[in-house]
Design an enzyme around this catalytic site. Sequence first.
Site, mmCIF file in Angstrom:
data_model
loop_
_atom_site.group_PDB
_atom_site.id
_atom_site.type_symbol
_atom_site.label_atom_id
_atom_site.label_comp_id
_atom_site.label_asym_id
_atom_site.label_seq_id
_atom_site.Cartn_x
_atom_site.Cartn_y
_atom_site.Cartn_z
ATOM 1 N N LYS A 139 0.841 -1.202 0.000
ATOM 2 C CA LYS A 139 0.000 0.000 0.000
ATOM 3 C C LYS A 139 0.882 1.262 0.000
ATOM 4 O O LYS A 139 2.093 1.171 0.240
ATOM 5 C CB LYS A 139 -0.917 -0.033 1.235
ATOM 6 N N TYR A 178 -12.576 -3.285 -3.239
ATOM 7 C CA TYR A 178 -13.142 -3.648 -1.939
ATOM 8 C C TYR A 178 -14.570 -4.175 -2.034
ATOM 9 O O TYR A 178 -15.039 -4.832 -1.118
ATOM 10 C CB TYR A 178 -13.048 -2.477 -0.956
ATOM 11 N N ASN A 203 -1.896 -0.064 7.324
ATOM 12 C CA ASN A 203 -1.359 -1.388 7.648
ATOM 13 C C ASN A 203 -0.469 -1.972 6.551
ATOM 14 O O ASN A 203 -0.314 -3.194 6.443
ATOM 15 C CB ASN A 203 -2.491 -2.340 8.062
ATOM 16 N N HIS A 229 -1.785 -5.307 1.451
ATOM 17 C CA HIS A 229 -3.028 -6.049 1.251
ATOM 18 C C HIS A 229 -2.697 -7.460 0.803
ATOM 19 O O HIS A 229 -1.750 -7.654 0.046
ATOM 20 C CB HIS A 229 -3.894 -5.377 0.164
ATOM 21 N N GLU A 270 -9.661 -10.731 -7.349
ATOM 22 C CA GLU A 270 -8.747 -9.593 -7.210
ATOM 23 C C GLU A 270 -7.642 -9.635 -8.270
ATOM 24 O O GLU A 270 -7.247 -8.593 -8.798
ATOM 25 C CB GLU A 270 -8.136 -9.580 -5.803
HETATM 26 P P1 GDP Z 1 -7.523 -7.104 5.531
HETATM 27 O O1 GDP Z 1 -7.907 -8.129 4.506
HETATM 28 O O2 GDP Z 1 -6.695 -7.678 6.651
HETATM 29 O O3 GDP Z 1 -6.887 -5.867 4.961
HETATM 30 O O4 GDP Z 1 -8.865 -6.617 6.232
HETATM 31 P P2 GDP Z 1 -10.391 -6.536 5.700
HETATM 32 O O5 GDP Z 1 -10.499 -7.092 4.312
HETATM 33 O O6 GDP Z 1 -11.245 -7.096 6.753
HETATM 34 O O7 GDP Z 1 -10.632 -4.974 5.669
HETATM 35 C C1 GDP Z 1 -10.115 -4.195 4.634
HETATM 36 C C2 GDP Z 1 -9.798 -2.824 5.202
HETATM 37 O O8 GDP Z 1 -10.965 -2.256 5.809
HETATM 38 C C3 GDP Z 1 -8.738 -2.833 6.298
HETATM 39 O O9 GDP Z 1 -7.411 -2.825 5.798
HETATM 40 C C4 GDP Z 1 -9.104 -1.568 7.076
HETATM 41 O O10 GDP Z 1 -8.572 -0.432 6.417
HETATM 42 C C5 GDP Z 1 -10.619 -1.507 6.968
HETATM 43 N N1 GDP Z 1 -11.246 -2.111 8.158
HETATM 44 C C6 GDP Z 1 -11.580 -3.400 8.336
HETATM 45 N N2 GDP Z 1 -12.113 -3.613 9.553
HETATM 46 C C7 GDP Z 1 -12.112 -2.420 10.179
HETATM 47 C C8 GDP Z 1 -12.533 -1.962 11.493
HETATM 48 O O11 GDP Z 1 -13.006 -2.725 12.329
HETATM 49 N N3 GDP Z 1 -12.365 -0.621 11.759
HETATM 50 C C9 GDP Z 1 -11.838 0.252 10.854
HETATM 51 N N4 GDP Z 1 -11.691 1.530 11.195
HETATM 52 N N5 GDP Z 1 -11.434 -0.146 9.622
HETATM 53 C C10 GDP Z 1 -11.558 -1.453 9.286
HETATM 54 MG MG MG Z 2 -9.436 -8.320 3.100
#
Ligand code: GDP
Ligand code: MG
Length: 201
Positions: A14, A54, A156, A159, A170
Amino acid sequence: MEHFSKERTLVMVKPDGVQRSLIGEIIKRYERMGLKLVAMKMLLPTEDHIEKHYTLDPNWMRITGEKTIEGYKKKGQQPPSEDPLEITKVVLANLKKYMTSGPVVAMVWQGAHAVKISRKIVGGTEPLSSDVGTIRGDFVLDSYQMSDMDGRAVRNLIHASGSPEEAENEIKHWFADNEIIGYRLVQEQILYDVNIDGILE
Ligand code: GDP
Ligand code: MG
């Protein structure tokens, strides 16, 4: 069933990962696992491309909203809304800003259990609780609480696709077929061949 060694996953450094000069460190961690890089490019994504990324999974908006609400409640805090879709709208708007703020490096990695292995290397979504030894656990210190307070996406670094189905969608979203190169890596003989032979002189 296709052999495990054919599994592919989409990985992306990212904008904060690029700015932190972690492209090499991240690639190193994938390479040393034995995974094979089959596609890679640097690009500046558009907001539309990020929104589609997303929302490739039609359930992502709902699931992420529910997860976020649960997260607030676990900490004894009041979520900004009880409606998961309302919550995710804010998350998505922040993600679009974050993910288009600078170049990203998109990659496709192939190898046995590529999706699960990749998630293991990457670590949990929130850096505050990602395990030490993972990319997110080792190189960044953000939290949902701080990012929510500051009205931005959690930073973070990376991805990685969450499931083989997500990976397939994706990869198609980020790469054309002719950008992915099928080739043999010499080390695959040691990783996957039934007999390890031809080593001794
Ligand atoms: P990843 O696959 O580990 O990146 O996580 P996810 O696919 O669940 O979520 C995608 C993105 O959504 C994350 O990188 C965060 O930026 C955001 N996100 C997901 N869960 C949360 C949450 O509980 N709080 C907040 N603020 N952002 C979240
Ligand atoms: Mg994810």
